[in-house]
Design an enzyme around this catalytic site. Structure first.
Site, PDB file in Angstrom:
ATOM      1  N   LEU A 152      45.724  49.041  40.762  1.00  0.00           N
ATOM      2  CA  LEU A 152      45.987  50.419  41.172  1.00  0.00           C
ATOM      3  C   LEU A 152      46.268  50.518  42.672  1.00  0.00           C
ATOM      4  O   LEU A 152      47.263  51.148  43.068  1.00  0.00           O
ATOM      5  CB  LEU A 152      44.833  51.338  40.757  1.00  0.00           C
ATOM      6  CG  LEU A 152      44.948  52.804  41.146  1.00  0.00           C
ATOM      7  CD1 LEU A 152      46.242  53.443  40.651  1.00  0.00           C
ATOM      8  CD2 LEU A 152      43.730  53.578  40.627  1.00  0.00           C
TER       9      LEU A 152
ATOM     10  N   THR B 148      39.511  43.728  39.043  1.00  0.00           N
ATOM     11  CA  THR B 148      40.919  43.522  39.389  1.00  0.00           C
ATOM     12  C   THR B 148      41.672  44.847  39.415  1.00  0.00           C
ATOM     13  O   THR B 148      42.525  45.071  40.278  1.00  0.00           O
ATOM     14  CB  THR B 148      41.585  42.537  38.407  1.00  0.00           C
ATOM     15  OG1 THR B 148      40.883  41.290  38.473  1.00  0.00           O
ATOM     16  CG2 THR B 148      43.051  42.314  38.731  1.00  0.00           C
ATOM     17  N   CYS B 149      41.355  45.716  38.488  1.00  0.00           N
ATOM     18  CA  CYS B 149      42.030  47.014  38.409  1.00  0.00           C
ATOM     19  C   CYS B 149      41.796  47.844  39.672  1.00  0.00           C
ATOM     20  O   CYS B 149      42.717  48.486  40.182  1.00  0.00           O
ATOM     21  CB  CYS B 149      41.541  47.781  37.178  1.00  0.00           C
ATOM     22  SG  CYS B 149      41.700  46.845  35.645  1.00  0.00           S
ATOM     23  N   SER B 150      40.576  47.824  40.180  1.00  0.00           N
ATOM     24  CA  SER B 150      40.218  48.628  41.354  1.00  0.00           C
ATOM     25  C   SER B 150      40.538  47.949  42.683  1.00  0.00           C
ATOM     26  O   SER B 150      40.787  48.623  43.672  1.00  0.00           O
ATOM     27  CB  SER B 150      38.722  48.957  41.329  1.00  0.00           C
ATOM     28  OG  SER B 150      38.433  49.859  40.292  1.00  0.00           O
TER      29      SER B 150
ATOM     30  N   THR C  12      37.076  48.688  37.062  1.00  0.00           N
ATOM     31  CA  THR C  12      36.835  47.265  36.834  1.00  0.00           C
ATOM     32  C   THR C  12      37.398  46.481  38.029  1.00  0.00           C
ATOM     33  O   THR C  12      38.237  46.989  38.769  1.00  0.00           O
ATOM     34  CB  THR C  12      37.460  46.805  35.500  1.00  0.00           C
ATOM     35  OG1 THR C  12      38.855  47.111  35.523  1.00  0.00           O
ATOM     36  CG2 THR C  12      36.783  47.486  34.318  1.00  0.00           C
TER      37      THR C  12
END
EC number: 1.11.1.27
Length: 160
Positions: A54, A48-50, A46
């Site tokens: 992370l 923001t996550c990518s 997703t």
């Protein structure tokens, strides 16, 4: 009920992608006598996550470990295949352990699940970060919906 500072983390229900497929994670061993950081993202791959969450931990791993952290783990309500593929895509190597909570059992045990049924995403985990010593939560940072501030690698470095 949501987990709180001073409480023990659950130790059951997580998987990781091994050489031969999904493997159960022995969280009791991972937590015993160690300082760990566990951060949760609503979903692998997703935005923001990518793009931020992370990668921030991968980029700052040396600073985090210099603060006495034994292991950094990324948790998401995704299966082990997805978490393994996302880890490869993000070049995490051995820097971040990718934890799969396919049925959201672990996230629910923490009291940090998020209902995204209306968006077609089902049950997910809130965006948060935990610092734990010997399996006991010493710091808990939960993001407001849509925010990315208190659970970032930079924020966790300050908390350490």
């Amino acid at each position: 009920m949501m987990i709180a500072v001073g409480e023990k983390l659950p130790t059951e229900g997580l998987k990781t992608m091994g050489a031969d497929g999904p493997e159960a994670v022995d969280m009791a061993s991972k937590l015993a006598g160690k300082k760990v950081v566990i951060f949760s993202v609503p979903g692998a791959f997703t935005p923001t996550c990518s793009a931020k969450h992370l990668p921030g931990f991968v980029d700052k791993i040396d600073e985090i470990k210099a603060k006495g952290v034994d292991e950094v783990m990324c948790l998401a309500v995704n299966d082990a295949f997805v978490m393994g593929a996302w880890g490869k895509d993000q070049n995490v190597g051995d820097n971040v352990t990718m934890l799969a909570d396919g049925s959201a059992a672990y996230t629910k045990a923490l009291g940090l699940s998020l209902d995204l049924e209306a968006a077609g995403l089902g049950t997910r985990g809130q965006r948060f970060a935990i610092i734990a010593d010997d399996g006991v939560v010493t710091h808990l940072a939960i993001e407001e919906p849509g925010a990315f501030e208190v659970s970032s690698a930079e924020a966790i470095i300050k908390a350490l």
